[in-house]
Design a protein around this motif. Structure first.
Motif, PDB file in Angstrom:
ATOM      1  N   GLY A   1       6.592  19.333  59.530  1.00 55.97           N
ATOM      2  CA  GLY A   1       7.676  18.813  60.341  1.00 55.97           C
ATOM      3  C   GLY A   1       8.480  19.882  61.052  1.00 55.97           C
ATOM      4  O   GLY A   1       7.959  20.870  61.564  1.00 55.97           O
ATOM      5  N   ARG A   2       9.779  19.699  61.036  1.00 55.92           N
ATOM      6  CA  ARG A   2      10.671  20.624  61.735  1.00 55.92           C
ATOM      7  C   ARG A   2      10.648  22.011  61.100  1.00 55.92           C
ATOM      8  O   ARG A   2      10.794  23.023  61.797  1.00 55.92           O
ATOM      9  CB  ARG A   2      12.092  20.066  61.744  1.00 55.92           C
TER      10      ARG A   2
ATOM     11  N   GLU B   1       7.080  15.483  64.922  1.00 63.04           N
ATOM     12  CA  GLU B   1       8.323  16.202  64.635  1.00 63.04           C
ATOM     13  C   GLU B   1       8.147  17.700  64.872  1.00 63.04           C
ATOM     14  O   GLU B   1       9.018  18.353  65.448  1.00 63.04           O
ATOM     15  CB  GLU B   1       8.759  15.946  63.196  1.00 63.04           C
TER      16      GLU B   1
END
Length: 344
Positions: free
Chosen positions: A44-45, A68
């Motif tokens: 993700g981030r 993301e």
């Protein structure tokens, strides 16, 4: 553009097992490399933040290519998967954002075929069963073993791996039958047979089929019921091809002599925990392609892909070349074959 900067997602443990020092050295001749020093699989981030400033990410199979990540990586031009499987890469999101996705080529056919043969030998001779008894302090009592010569192997999915396994099996005196609806009957020749025939006429059924919506749960209760009593089932393809409840029921009922699984429905396509500690199941943790030779093939694919980008060429293995508008500045000429168009 200045020299490329590449983020390598592999943890230290993953690097030792799946990438290589020689691959890293070769990669560093084409780009500056940033290693994952967190000791964790990033997602993700967090992955986007760890790779900030890098134009490419080389991702181990444990790392997903998520929307993301892509949405928070403004510098990212390319996401390279060092494997054939890109099922955990959101290609649509990457394309929407102009990020190139690539995959490695299949260099593991020999490795997987050899593991399949090893598993057949294990099932035939009761090696894992005996080891299971020894581990539990019992004297092994193994059922009468089988010789491979003269037995029958049915191969479901006759691609590169299936063809190599067929060759190995035939060399040992096994009779080979194969089913693959994607291959013309004249190409399969005398070994070709319908699915039901392969199941019903094999001592060992080896699943090597491609995973598609149509093949999900290909091996279900009806399929296992067609196999001869005391036959063995092996899966070295994808976990979703097998109805696990049906396989367990067939084993519990004693219909099957045993099973061997290198893949399953657990994370990273590993066999499910429900098959652990069963003396009638040979388990490997999704390592069919994990030989030094096979891993180096895919490692060097990522090196070749980075080298191509650094030289202004669209790399082999590109999945979404026409949508990957972010790589446009890297391409050497407007008419470079496979070059992505400018974003509308």
């Amino acid at each position: 553009m200045s020299r490329l900067k590449v983020f390598l997602t592999y943890t230290d443990d993953e690097f030792a097992g799946y990438y290589s020092a020689s691959g890293l050295a070769a990669l560093q001749t084409h780009a500056d490399v940033v290693r994952n020093t967190t000791g964790r699989v990033l997602a993700g981030r967090e992955l986007a933040e760890a790779s900030a400033g890098c134009q490419a990410i080389i991702a181990h199979r444990s790392v997903a290519g998520s929307r993301e990540t892509f949405a928070h990586a403004p510098d990212l031009l390319a996401f390279l998967r060092a494997a054939v499987d890109i099922s955990t890469v959101d290609v649509a999101a990457a394309s929407e954002l102009g990020i190139l996705v690539t995959r490695a080529s299949a260099g593991f056919a020999t490795a997987v075929a050899e593991l399949a043969l090893a598993m057949i030998l294990d099932l035939a001779r009761g090696i894992s069963r005996a080891r299971h008894d020894y581990a539990h302090g019992r004297a092994p009592v193994v059922a009468k073993a089988r010789q491979l010569a003269g037995t029958r192997v049915g191969i479901v999915g006759y691609g590169r791996i299936g063809r190599q396994l067929a060759s190995h099996a035939a060399a040992l005196g096994m009779r080979v039958r194969a089913y693959d609806p994607a291959i013309p009957a004249d190409e399969l020749g005398a070994i070709g047979a319908p699915f039901e025939t392969v199941l019903g006429d094999s001592d060992y059924v080896v699943c090597l089929a491609a995973s598609t919506p149509e093949t999900e749960n290909l091996m279900d209760a009806a399929a296992f019921a067609r196999m001869p009593r005391d036959a063995c089932f092996l899966n070295l393809a994808r976990g979703e091809l097998v109805d696990e409840d049906a396989l367990l029921a067939a084993l519990d009922a004693g219909r099957l002599r045993g099973a061997a699984l290198d893949v399953g429905r657990a994370p990273d396509q590993k066999p499910s925990a429900r098959f652990e500690n069963r003396p009638d199941v040979v388990l490997m943790p999704h390592v069919g392609g994990m030989t030094a030779e096979a891993r180096e093939h895919q490692t060097m694919d990522t090196v070749r892909q980075i080298a191509a980008l650094a030289a202004g060429r669209m790399p082999d293995g590109a999945v979404n070349a026409t949508q990957a508008f972010r790589v446009r500045p890297l391409l050497a000429r407007e008419d470079t074959p496979g070059a992505a168009p400018q974003r509308p």
